[in-house]
Scaffold this motif. Structure first.
Motif, PDB file in Angstrom:
ATOM      1  N   LYS A  65      42.545  -3.365   4.019  1.00  0.00           N
ATOM      2  CA  LYS A  65      41.412  -3.266   3.102  1.00  0.00           C
ATOM      3  C   LYS A  65      41.870  -2.666   1.775  1.00  0.00           C
ATOM      4  O   LYS A  65      42.819  -1.879   1.723  1.00  0.00           O
ATOM      5  CB  LYS A  65      40.290  -2.428   3.721  1.00  0.00           C
ATOM      6  N   SER A  66      41.205  -3.046   0.705  1.00  0.00           N
ATOM      7  CA  SER A  66      41.639  -2.688  -0.643  1.00  0.00           C
ATOM      8  C   SER A  66      41.679  -1.181  -0.887  1.00  0.00           C
ATOM      9  O   SER A  66      42.449  -0.703  -1.722  1.00  0.00           O
ATOM     10  CB  SER A  66      40.721  -3.352  -1.676  1.00  0.00           C
ATOM     11  N   GLU A  67      40.871  -0.411  -0.125  1.00  0.00           N
ATOM     12  CA  GLU A  67      40.852   1.038  -0.320  1.00  0.00           C
ATOM     13  C   GLU A  67      42.216   1.677  -0.063  1.00  0.00           C
ATOM     14  O   GLU A  67      42.585   2.676  -0.687  1.00  0.00           O
ATOM     15  CB  GLU A  67      39.812   1.692   0.604  1.00  0.00           C
ATOM     16  N   VAL A  68      42.984   1.093   0.854  1.00  0.00           N
ATOM     17  CA  VAL A  68      44.292   1.645   1.206  1.00  0.00           C
ATOM     18  C   VAL A  68      45.231   1.624  -0.003  1.00  0.00           C
ATOM     19  O   VAL A  68      46.074   2.511  -0.171  1.00  0.00           O
ATOM     20  CB  VAL A  68      44.910   0.856   2.376  1.00  0.00           C
ATOM     21  N   LYS A  69      45.045   0.640  -0.849  1.00  0.00           N
ATOM     22  CA  LYS A  69      45.908   0.495  -2.024  1.00  0.00           C
ATOM     23  C   LYS A  69      45.786   1.695  -2.951  1.00  0.00           C
ATOM     24  O   LYS A  69      46.719   2.002  -3.713  1.00  0.00           O
ATOM     25  CB  LYS A  69      45.546  -0.788  -2.768  1.00  0.00           C
ATOM     26  N   SER A  70      44.654   2.390  -2.903  1.00  0.00           N
ATOM     27  CA  SER A  70      44.429   3.530  -3.797  1.00  0.00           C
ATOM     28  C   SER A  70      44.947   4.845  -3.226  1.00  0.00           C
ATOM     29  O   SER A  70      44.891   5.877  -3.895  1.00  0.00           O
ATOM     30  CB  SER A  70      42.924   3.667  -4.101  1.00  0.00           C
ATOM     31  N   PRO A 118      47.300   7.817  -2.498  1.00  0.00           N
ATOM     32  CA  PRO A 118      48.445   8.317  -3.273  1.00  0.00           C
ATOM     33  C   PRO A 118      49.785   7.980  -2.607  1.00  0.00           C
ATOM     34  O   PRO A 118      49.954   8.172  -1.405  1.00  0.00           O
ATOM     35  CB  PRO A 118      48.207   9.842  -3.289  1.00  0.00           C
ATOM     36  N   ILE A 119      50.694   7.442  -3.355  1.00  0.00           N
ATOM     37  CA  ILE A 119      52.077   7.133  -2.957  1.00  0.00           C
ATOM     38  C   ILE A 119      52.123   6.045  -1.872  1.00  0.00           C
ATOM     39  O   ILE A 119      52.732   4.990  -2.068  1.00  0.00           O
ATOM     40  CB  ILE A 119      52.835   8.391  -2.476  1.00  0.00           C
ATOM     41  N   ILE A 120      51.496   6.313  -0.722  1.00  0.00           N
ATOM     42  CA  ILE A 120      51.570   5.366   0.393  1.00  0.00           C
ATOM     43  C   ILE A 120      50.969   4.024   0.013  1.00  0.00           C
ATOM     44  O   ILE A 120      51.497   2.967   0.367  1.00  0.00           O
ATOM     45  CB  ILE A 120      50.881   5.947   1.639  1.00  0.00           C
ATOM     46  N   GLY A 121      49.849   4.048  -0.722  1.00  0.00           N
ATOM     47  CA  GLY A 121      49.225   2.797  -1.149  1.00  0.00           C
ATOM     48  C   GLY A 121      50.161   1.974  -2.016  1.00  0.00           C
ATOM     49  O   GLY A 121      50.270   0.756  -1.846  1.00  0.00           O
ATOM     50  N   PHE A 122      50.868   2.643  -2.922  1.00  0.00           N
ATOM     51  CA  PHE A 122      51.814   1.950  -3.802  1.00  0.00           C
ATOM     52  C   PHE A 122      52.974   1.373  -2.999  1.00  0.00           C
ATOM     53  O   PHE A 122      53.399   0.230  -3.220  1.00  0.00           O
ATOM     54  CB  PHE A 122      52.339   2.920  -4.866  1.00  0.00           C
ATOM     55  N   VAL A 123      53.500   2.176  -2.064  1.00  0.00           N
ATOM     56  CA  VAL A 123      54.624   1.731  -1.241  1.00  0.00           C
ATOM     57  C   VAL A 123      54.243   0.485  -0.444  1.00  0.00           C
ATOM     58  O   VAL A 123      54.986  -0.500  -0.391  1.00  0.00           O
ATOM     59  CB  VAL A 123      55.094   2.855  -0.291  1.00  0.00           C
ATOM     60  N   LEU A 124      53.058   0.515   0.184  1.00  0.00           N
ATOM     61  CA  LEU A 124      52.626  -0.623   0.992  1.00  0.00           C
ATOM     62  C   LEU A 124      52.392  -1.859   0.121  1.00  0.00           C
ATOM     63  O   LEU A 124      52.777  -2.971   0.493  1.00  0.00           O
ATOM     64  CB  LEU A 124      51.349  -0.268   1.756  1.00  0.00           C
ATOM     65  N   ALA A 125      51.787  -1.649  -1.026  1.00  0.00           N
ATOM     66  CA  ALA A 125      51.481  -2.774  -1.912  1.00  0.00           C
ATOM     67  C   ALA A 125      52.742  -3.474  -2.392  1.00  0.00           C
ATOM     68  O   ALA A 125      52.788  -4.701  -2.510  1.00  0.00           O
ATOM     69  CB  ALA A 125      50.656  -2.299  -3.101  1.00  0.00           C
ATOM     70  N   THR A 126      53.793  -2.700  -2.688  1.00  0.00           N
ATOM     71  CA  THR A 126      55.022  -3.285  -3.211  1.00  0.00           C
ATOM     72  C   THR A 126      55.993  -3.705  -2.109  1.00  0.00           C
ATOM     73  O   THR A 126      57.040  -4.277  -2.400  1.00  0.00           O
ATOM     74  CB  THR A 126      55.732  -2.292  -4.158  1.00  0.00           C
ATOM     75  N   SER A 127      55.629  -3.421  -0.853  1.00  0.00           N
ATOM     76  CA  SER A 127      56.518  -3.828   0.243  1.00  0.00           C
ATOM     77  C   SER A 127      56.019  -5.074   0.961  1.00  0.00           C
ATOM     78  O   SER A 127      56.610  -5.505   1.937  1.00  0.00           O
ATOM     79  CB  SER A 127      56.670  -2.683   1.257  1.00  0.00           C
ATOM     80  N   GLY A 128      54.913  -5.653   0.474  1.00  0.00           N
ATOM     81  CA  GLY A 128      54.490  -6.932   1.015  1.00  0.00           C
ATOM     82  C   GLY A 128      53.170  -6.953   1.752  1.00  0.00           C
ATOM     83  O   GLY A 128      52.753  -8.015   2.245  1.00  0.00           O
ATOM     84  N   VAL A 129      52.461  -5.824   1.851  1.00  0.00           N
ATOM     85  CA  VAL A 129      51.159  -5.808   2.521  1.00  0.00           C
ATOM     86  C   VAL A 129      50.143  -6.563   1.663  1.00  0.00           C
ATOM     87  O   VAL A 129      50.137  -6.451   0.433  1.00  0.00           O
ATOM     88  CB  VAL A 129      50.687  -4.355   2.763  1.00  0.00           C
ATOM     89  N   LEU A 130      49.285  -7.339   2.295  1.00  0.00           N
ATOM     90  CA  LEU A 130      48.247  -8.091   1.600  1.00  0.00           C
ATOM     91  C   LEU A 130      46.948  -7.293   1.618  1.00  0.00           C
ATOM     92  O   LEU A 130      46.493  -6.867   2.681  1.00  0.00           O
ATOM     93  CB  LEU A 130      48.021  -9.448   2.280  1.00  0.00           C
ATOM     94  N   PHE A 131      46.353  -7.087   0.461  1.00  0.00           N
ATOM     95  CA  PHE A 131      45.120  -6.306   0.370  1.00  0.00           C
ATOM     96  C   PHE A 131      43.930  -7.219   0.089  1.00  0.00           C
ATOM     97  O   PHE A 131      44.043  -8.177  -0.684  1.00  0.00           O
ATOM     98  CB  PHE A 131      45.231  -5.249  -0.721  1.00  0.00           C
ATOM     99  N   VAL A 132      42.790  -6.873   0.697  1.00  0.00           N
ATOM    100  CA  VAL A 132      41.600  -7.695   0.515  1.00  0.00           C
ATOM    101  C   VAL A 132      40.377  -6.804   0.310  1.00  0.00           C
ATOM    102  O   VAL A 132      40.227  -5.767   0.944  1.00  0.00           O
ATOM    103  CB  VAL A 132      41.372  -8.628   1.730  1.00  0.00           C
ATOM    104  N   ASP A 133      39.525  -7.225  -0.609  1.00  0.00           N
ATOM    105  CA  ASP A 133      38.225  -6.585  -0.806  1.00  0.00           C
ATOM    106  C   ASP A 133      37.209  -7.465  -0.083  1.00  0.00           C
ATOM    107  O   ASP A 133      36.785  -8.503  -0.605  1.00  0.00           O
ATOM    108  CB  ASP A 133      37.904  -6.488  -2.301  1.00  0.00           C
ATOM    109  N   ARG A 134      36.832  -7.054   1.113  1.00  0.00           N
ATOM    110  CA  ARG A 134      35.950  -7.874   1.944  1.00  0.00           C
ATOM    111  C   ARG A 134      34.565  -8.064   1.334  1.00  0.00           C
ATOM    112  O   ARG A 134      33.828  -8.974   1.724  1.00  0.00           O
ATOM    113  CB  ARG A 134      35.815  -7.253   3.336  1.00  0.00           C
ATOM    114  N   SER A 135      34.195  -7.199   0.397  1.00  0.00           N
ATOM    115  CA  SER A 135      32.866  -7.312  -0.210  1.00  0.00           C
ATOM    116  C   SER A 135      32.792  -8.449  -1.221  1.00  0.00           C
ATOM    117  O   SER A 135      31.710  -8.838  -1.653  1.00  0.00           O
ATOM    118  CB  SER A 135      32.475  -5.989  -0.890  1.00  0.00           C
ATOM    119  N   LYS A 136      33.967  -8.970  -1.618  1.00  0.00           N
ATOM    120  CA  LYS A 136      34.006 -10.052  -2.593  1.00  0.00           C
ATOM    121  C   LYS A 136      34.485 -11.342  -1.917  1.00  0.00           C
ATOM    122  O   LYS A 136      35.621 -11.419  -1.451  1.00  0.00           O
ATOM    123  CB  LYS A 136      34.946  -9.689  -3.750  1.00  0.00           C
ATOM    124  N   ARG A 137      33.619 -12.327  -1.884  1.00  0.00           N
ATOM    125  CA  ARG A 137      33.948 -13.578  -1.210  1.00  0.00           C
ATOM    126  C   ARG A 137      35.164 -14.258  -1.821  1.00  0.00           C
ATOM    127  O   ARG A 137      36.005 -14.810  -1.118  1.00  0.00           O
ATOM    128  CB  ARG A 137      32.746 -14.526  -1.257  1.00  0.00           C
TER     129      ARG A 137
END
Length: 263
Positions: free
Chosen positions: A97-102, A104-123
């Motif tokens: 979920k997109s909240e994880v991207k925010s 601190p530090i861990i969100g950035f690491v996951l985002a740049t290591s290939g995790v796919l983020f989604v905002d389920r509230s937006k179709r």
């Protein structure tokens, strides 16, 4: 003494994460010269997952056989620890979920290591991620989805959200199922509080208390059943039923209800 040991483990965790993350990013350089970036990153994430498991004192037990790539796998969701458990056993990336991207530090690491983020509230964003799944599901890497959409105390399985089942439904791709369970020794805080992260405890506070523990056990059960269906809602419902059959509660619902009232 435990706090000092926890601080030492945190330092090791930071060093290990920096080391493996740096090597993982080297895959971007390899891709410039024709290297397989997805294969490189998937293997490095698996090594990283095993390293973290050792540092935090997590013993991983496996029931059944992990699916072979390419796979689309769904699992129950109990904690951020789930990522390390599944990384240690699979060449995979996650849909988060997109909240994880925010974070601190861990969100950035996951985002740049290939995790796919989604905002389920937006179709539209769900459609975008379904398109990205097709680019990241390869012979070298599988995709893991937590269809409950949030974590829980492990007392039951929350209803599955079907939107991200559209890709495997459209492609009639077999969907695999894994069940996660955590357990702590009698000398430690029960796993539904110390490992599962579901209440209003801050992330860093919960993480620190996780490191304070000497050891705990994570069990991942891979089901032999897979599901193929062109209807995403049927696909979500069918995989949820499989997960419910293999799921072992971290805390029984009655005890959880009493604990929630008392908290």
């Amino acid at each position: 003494m435990r706090n000092l040991i926890a601080i030492g483990k945190i330092i090791l965790f930071i060093l290990a994460t920096f080391y493996h993350y740096s090597i993982l990013l080297f895959g971007n350089v390899l891709s410039i010269f024709g290297g397989n970036k997805i294969k490189w990153k998937a293997k490095r994430r698996k090594i990283w997952g095993n390293a973290v498991a050792r540092i935090i004192g997590m013993r991983v037990l496996v029931n059944g056989n992990p699916p072979k790539t390419p796979f689309f796998l769904v699992s129950n969701h109990l904690s951020y620890v789930d990522v390390w458990v599944l990384y240690s056993q699979l060449n995979c990336t996650f849909i988060a979920k997109s909240e994880v991207k925010s974070w601190p530090i861990i969100g950035f690491v996951l985002a740049t290591s290939g995790v796919l983020f989604v905002d389920r509230s937006k179709r539209k964003d769900v459609k975008r991620v379904n398109d990205e799944i097709s680019n990241n599901l390869t012979e070298d890497q599988g995709i893991v989805l937590f269809p409950e959409g949030t974590t829980s105390a492990g007392h039951n399985i929350l209803p599955f959200k079907s939107s991200l089942f559209q890709y495997p439904a459209t492609e009639e791709l077999p969907v695999s199922v894994a069940s996660l369970h955590y357990e702590t020794p009698d000398t430690e805080i029960p796993a539904f509080k110390s490992v599962c992260w579901w209440d209003d405890t801050s992330f860093f506070k919960h993480l620190f208390y996780l490191f304070v523990m000497n050891e705990f056990t994570a069990t991942v059960t891979f089901s032999e059943e897979t599901v193929i269906n062109s209807n995403r809602k049927v696909l979500a419902s069918s995989t949820q039923k499989i997960l419910e059959r293999t799921f072992k509660p971290v805390i029984d619902p009655e005890t959880y209800a009493k604990a929630s009232i008392g908290s």
